[in-house]
Design an enzyme around this catalytic site. Structure first.
Site, PDB file in Angstrom:
ATOM      1  CE  LYS A 248      -1.711   1.824   3.742  1.00  0.00           C
ATOM      2  NZ  LYS A 248      -1.972   3.201   4.165  1.00  0.00           N
ATOM      3  CG  ASN A 249       2.698   2.442   3.536  1.00  0.00           C
ATOM      4  OD1 ASN A 249       1.554   2.827   3.282  1.00  0.00           O
ATOM      5  ND2 ASN A 249       3.087   2.280   4.639  1.00  0.00           N
TER       6      ASN A 249
ATOM      7  CB  CYS B 131      -4.532  10.985  10.495  1.00  0.00           C
ATOM      8  SG  CYS B 131      -2.825  10.086  11.014  1.00  0.00           S
TER       9      CYS B 131
ATOM     10  NE  ARG C  30       0.579  10.275   9.719  1.00  0.00           N
ATOM     11  CZ  ARG C  30       0.626   9.443   8.961  1.00  0.00           C
ATOM     12  NH1 ARG C  30      -0.669   8.602   8.998  1.00  0.00           N
ATOM     13  NH2 ARG C  30       1.429   8.765   8.168  1.00  0.00           N
TER      14      ARG C  30
ATOM     15  CG  ASP D 235       3.387   1.482   9.079  1.00  0.00           C
ATOM     16  OD1 ASP D 235       2.709   2.214   9.887  1.00  0.00           O
ATOM     17  OD2 ASP D 235       3.445   1.757   7.856  1.00  0.00           O
TER      18      ASP D 235
ATOM     19  NE  ARG E 207      -7.579   4.394   5.611  1.00  0.00           N
ATOM     20  CZ  ARG E 207      -7.553   5.887   5.677  1.00  0.00           C
ATOM     21  NH1 ARG E 207      -8.169   6.119   6.838  1.00  0.00           N
ATOM     22  NH2 ARG E 207      -7.028   6.741   5.062  1.00  0.00           N
TER      23      ARG E 207
HETATM   24  C1  UD1 Z   1       5.244   7.190   8.358  1.00  0.00           C
HETATM   25  C2  UD1 Z   1       6.378   6.124   8.547  1.00  0.00           C
HETATM   26  C3  UD1 Z   1       6.428   5.204   7.312  1.00  0.00           C
HETATM   27  C4  UD1 Z   1       4.992   4.519   7.334  1.00  0.00           C
HETATM   28  C5  UD1 Z   1       3.819   5.624   7.210  1.00  0.00           C
HETATM   29  C6  UD1 Z   1       2.556   4.956   7.565  1.00  0.00           C
HETATM   30  C7  UD1 Z   1       8.835   6.390   9.306  1.00  0.00           C
HETATM   31  C8  UD1 Z   1       9.870   7.444   9.326  1.00  0.00           C
HETATM   32  N1  UD1 Z   1       7.794   6.813   8.473  1.00  0.00           N
HETATM   33  O1  UD1 Z   1       5.541   7.856   7.035  1.00  0.00           O
HETATM   34  O2  UD1 Z   1       7.436   4.141   7.255  1.00  0.00           O
HETATM   35  O3  UD1 Z   1       4.797   3.668   6.259  1.00  0.00           O
HETATM   36  O4  UD1 Z   1       4.041   6.546   8.322  1.00  0.00           O
HETATM   37  O5  UD1 Z   1       2.187   4.694   8.725  1.00  0.00           O
HETATM   38  O6  UD1 Z   1       8.632   5.511  10.046  1.00  0.00           O
HETATM   39  N2  UD1 Z   1       7.322  15.000  10.110  1.00  0.00           N
HETATM   40  C9  UD1 Z   1       7.351  16.356  10.402  1.00  0.00           C
HETATM   41  N3  UD1 Z   1       7.204  17.082   9.432  1.00  0.00           N
HETATM   42  C10 UD1 Z   1       6.870  16.729   8.150  1.00  0.00           C
HETATM   43  C11 UD1 Z   1       6.658  15.336   7.978  1.00  0.00           C
HETATM   44  C12 UD1 Z   1       6.891  14.451   9.067  1.00  0.00           C
HETATM   45  O7  UD1 Z   1       7.456  16.838  11.603  1.00  0.00           O
HETATM   46  O8  UD1 Z   1       6.476  17.724   7.116  1.00  0.00           O
HETATM   47  C13 UD1 Z   1       7.433  14.100  11.273  1.00  0.00           C
HETATM   48  C14 UD1 Z   1       6.125  13.358  11.683  1.00  0.00           C
HETATM   49  O9  UD1 Z   1       5.430  13.936  12.568  1.00  0.00           O
HETATM   50  C15 UD1 Z   1       6.842  12.048  12.281  1.00  0.00           C
HETATM   51  C16 UD1 Z   1       7.941  11.824  11.415  1.00  0.00           C
HETATM   52  O10 UD1 Z   1       8.123  13.182  10.853  1.00  0.00           O
HETATM   53  O11 UD1 Z   1       7.170  12.133  13.636  1.00  0.00           O
HETATM   54  C17 UD1 Z   1       7.486  10.611  10.321  1.00  0.00           C
HETATM   55  O12 UD1 Z   1       7.004  11.278   9.338  1.00  0.00           O
HETATM   56  P1  UD1 Z   1       6.837  10.625   7.773  1.00  0.00           P
HETATM   57  O13 UD1 Z   1       8.111   9.721   7.519  1.00  0.00           O
HETATM   58  O14 UD1 Z   1       6.925  11.808   6.960  1.00  0.00           O
HETATM   59  O15 UD1 Z   1       5.513  10.028   7.830  1.00  0.00           O
HETATM   60  P2  UD1 Z   1       4.890   9.286   6.801  1.00  0.00           P
HETATM   61  O16 UD1 Z   1       5.271   9.600   5.324  1.00  0.00           O
HETATM   62  O17 UD1 Z   1       3.284   9.104   7.046  1.00  0.00           O
END
Ligand code: UD1
Length: 421
Positions: A25-26, A119, A124, A310, A402
């Site tokens: 999915k990711n 979320c 996020r 995850d 999902r």
């Molecule tokens: C994250 C997971 C990913 C997982 C996905 C779905 C990590 C590093 N990433 O990806 O492996 O598949 O969730 O569950 O484990 N952040 C900021 N500012 C930003 C973007 C992110 O502060 O602009 C922080 C977030 O709050 C969080 C961290 O960075 O603490 C990880 O975020 P990110 O890797 O961007 O999240 P996803 O892309 O959703």
């Protein structure tokens, strides 16, 4: 979304047999976003049949693409991309839609979308995405809950250093950089397999990206991308979920269509807990766990190649019946222990203090009524219910769906007593 659906699990059955792992999915979601950049008709194989992928297709259609699916193949015709807006209802349906920002901006010079709120996992933020795109020439205003991004003179390459290796931000930068003018360098880039998959696909479409999977990624912008064909990598989190399900039932399973090398962040933990694991060529993996599982050393969730956030929830479920005490430190998201209170209903002994969760293994769990509140936490409830004595009833099935293609059919095929009603 049908809120009345329930999974009914009669626990205590040992899992045994062979399971095929679905596409990731990711990976699929950013790949479908990449299709926006590619002139012509792109074909994606091994695309999981999930509500989130359907939501992506609705976003694509709304942008003017033609999108059709046949089993796990999705075809996206992005010959005419006429829109540049992602409506509020689609944005709310799936927070991951933020990954359309880089591609829509790259293709049309504009992208308007409603601000993705928090979320199930916490706040996020998207500050890293926005600051990177600004460095690449995007003008971004935030008004009335909407983000309006324009690139009046087109995007240009930039040297971007991320303060955290964000997966989503790295994806958006790659999508934007593919057709930006000039050279982009991403430092402290995310190294997840899904990043490599996206870069591989963009390169098939004509992009010039090097270094995906490492901390520094370079992209030489090209004028245009052209549609092509790509196969989505196997889902490492689904694979891990099934391994946990087999281990908690003291089962023996073979996973097929799996990428064992992507599971290295947690298979050593399973081995330390007493499972025997072998990987074969051809994407096969075997797990056998005959005895009661032992509590692992402290687990900290980390960016890849560390222990994935995850898979934390499935592991807390597994550890609930382990011999000894397990400690989890969740470093990625602040609100990722919502499934714990439900595991406690099954008789698990778990305490949460901020980002730390301490699991005192118990000998047996007993079936109960449970509610899934998010995707991976929901899968954790299924895992625990498979081991619990008696019947469990799990609501909130749409969250689980999902990320898992018909989890009940998959688990039933290896001996679980589970059905959806
Ligand atoms: C994250 C997971 C990913 C997982 C996905 C779905 C990590 C590093 N990433 O990806 O492996 O598949 O969730 O569950 O484990 N952040 C900021 N500012 C930003 C973007 C992110 O502060 O602009 C922080 C977030 O709050 C969080 C961290 O960075 O603490 C990880 O975020 P990110 O890797 O961007 O999240 P996803 O892309 O959703």
């Amino acid at each position: 979304m049908d809120n009345r659906q329930r999974l009914i699990v009669n626990g205590g059955k040992r899992l045994e047999g062979e399971l095929r792992v679905q596409g990731a999915k990711n990976s699929a979601l950013p790949l479908l976003s990449a299709a926006v950049l590619a002139h012509g008709e792109s074909v994606f194989h091994n695309c999981p049949q999930l509500s989130d992928a359907d939501a992506d297709c609705r976003i694509l259609t709304n942008l003017g693409c033609k999108c059709r699916r046949s089993a796990d193949t999705v075809v996206v015709d992005a010959t005419n991309v006429v829109g540049s807006e992602i409506p509020d209802n689609l944005m709310r349906e799936m927070r991951g839609s933020i990954v359309f920002l880089g591609s829509v901006l790259g293709r049309t010079g504009r992208c308007r979308l409603s601000f993705p709120g928090g979320c199930e996992l916490g706040a996020r933020p998207i500050d890293l995405h926005l600051s990177a795109l600004r460095q690449m020439g995007a003008e971004i205003s935030e008004e009335h809950g909407y983000l309006d991004c324009t690139a009046p003179s087109g995007l240009h390459g930039a040297k971007i250093t991320l303060s955290f290796p964000s997966v989503g931000a790295t994806e958006n930068i790659l999508l934007a950089a593919a057709t930006a003018k000039g050279f982009t360098e991403i430092h402290n880039a995310a190294r997840e397999p899904e990043i490599i998959d996206l870069a591989d696909c963009l390169n098939k479409f004509g992009a010039k990206i090097r270094g995906a999977g490492e901390s520094v990624i370079e992209a030489e912008g090209v004028e245009r991308l052209f549609a092509g064909e790509h196969t989505v990598i196997p889902d490492r989190i689904v694979a891990g979920t099934y391994l946990c399900a087999a281990a908690i039932t003291r089962g023996e399973i073979i996973l097929t269509n799996c990428a064992p090398q992507h599971l290295n962040g947690f298979t050593p933990v399973l081995e330390a807990m007493g499972a025997s694991i072998y990987s074969y060529g051809g994407g096969k993996m075997y797990l056998n766990c005959k005895k009661r599982i032992q509590a692992p050393p402290t687990i900290r969730t980390m960016p890849y190649p560390g222990f994935p956030t995850d898979i934390q929830a499935p592991f807390t479920a597994l550890c609930s019946t382990a011999e000894g005490t397990s400690v989890f430190v969740e470093t990625i998201f602040e609100n990722r222990f919502r499934h714990i209170s439900e595991l406690v209903r099954l008789g698990a002994s778990i305490k949460v203090e901020g980002r730390v969760c301490v699991v005192e293994g118990v000998k047996t769990l007993s079936g109960a009524k449970l509610r899934a509140a998010e995707l991976r936490g929901g899968a954790a409830l299924v895992i625990a219910a498979l081991a619990a004595e008696g019947t469990s009833e799990i609501s909130g099935v749409s969250y689980i769906e999902r990320g898992y293609e018909s989890i009940e059919t998959a688990l039933r095929s290896v001996g679980a007593d589970i059905k959806k009603v």
